[in-house]
Design a protein around this motif. Structure first.
Motif, short mmCIF file in Angstrom:
data_model
loop_
_atom_site.label_atom_id
_atom_site.label_comp_id
_atom_site.label_asym_id
_atom_site.label_seq_id
_atom_site.Cartn_x
_atom_site.Cartn_y
_atom_site.Cartn_z
N UNK A 1 0.64 -5.14 -1.38
CA UNK A 1 -0.10 -5.80 0.20
C UNK A 1 1.39 -6.69 0.80
N UNK A 2 0.90 -7.76 0.42
CA UNK A 2 2.39 -9.01 0.38
C UNK A 2 3.32 -8.46 0.96
N UNK A 3 4.58 -7.92 0.28
CA UNK A 3 5.51 -6.88 0.05
C UNK A 3 6.41 -6.38 1.23
N UNK A 4 4.93 -5.31 1.30
CA UNK A 4 4.54 -4.27 2.16
C UNK A 4 4.62 -4.73 3.99
N UNK B 1 10.15 0.48 -3.02
CA UNK B 1 11.20 -0.63 -2.35
C UNK B 1 12.50 -0.65 -2.18
N UNK B 2 12.97 0.77 -3.10
CA UNK B 2 14.46 0.90 -2.23
C UNK B 2 14.76 1.83 -0.91
N UNK B 3 13.67 2.49 -0.78
CA UNK B 3 13.04 2.39 0.70
C UNK B 3 13.47 1.39 1.71
N UNK B 4 11.92 0.28 1.33
CA UNK B 4 12.15 -0.99 2.36
C UNK B 4 13.96 -1.09 2.14
N UNK C 1 16.69 -6.01 -5.70
CA UNK C 1 16.34 -6.68 -6.65
C UNK C 1 14.77 -5.69 -7.28
N UNK C 2 14.22 -5.92 -6.52
CA UNK C 2 12.37 -5.38 -6.68
C UNK C 2 12.73 -4.41 -7.08
N UNK C 3 13.33 -3.00 -6.68
CA UNK C 3 13.92 -1.21 -7.21
C UNK C 3 14.34 -1.83 -8.24
#
Length: 120
Positions: A33-36, A98-101, A65-67
């Motif tokens: 939730x925090x990431x998005x 994460x890649x989309x973001x 990095x998350x990806x």
């Protein structure tokens, strides 16, 4: 072109908001939730022209990095029907989200940099 990027930012704000809403049954929901929320906030701030390009580029690196970190050992797809069947599917979803973001942050950052440079 300005209208395109406004629509782009609004669409991804809504999509990141949707991603936040569907985290309710995720084992690590609060983290995602925090990431998005960070991605949605950056998209909103793009509309308000409140962030510098460097912030978007830092977010791009963060999401990349998350990806890499969440890429599953064995990729089994993302299967959106029937919930999470395996940890690999869950990690695949998190990784691709994460890649989309990262891609969105890069686009917003490049647009912000381009607009700022053209005003100089």
């Amino acid at each position: 072109m300005e209208t395109f990027f406004k629509i782009f930012a609004i669409v991804f704000t809504l999509l990141f908001g949707y991603a936040i809403a569907v985290q309710y049954n995720d084992p690590d929901a609060f983290k995602w939730i925090l990431i998005y929320l960070a991605a949605a906030a950056a998209s909103i701030l793009f509309l308000m022209r409140k962030l510098k390009p460097i912030v978007y580029f830092i977010l791009t690196i963060f999401f990349l990095v998350l990806f890499v970190v969440y890429w599953p050992e064995t990729y089994e797809g993302v299967q959106l029907d029937h919930g999470m069947k395996t940890v690999n599917i869950e990690e695949g979803r998190e990784s691709l989200g994460s890649l989309i973001a990262a891609a969105v942050m890069l686009i917003l950052g490049m647009r912000t940099r381009f607009v700022n440079k053209s005003k100089v």
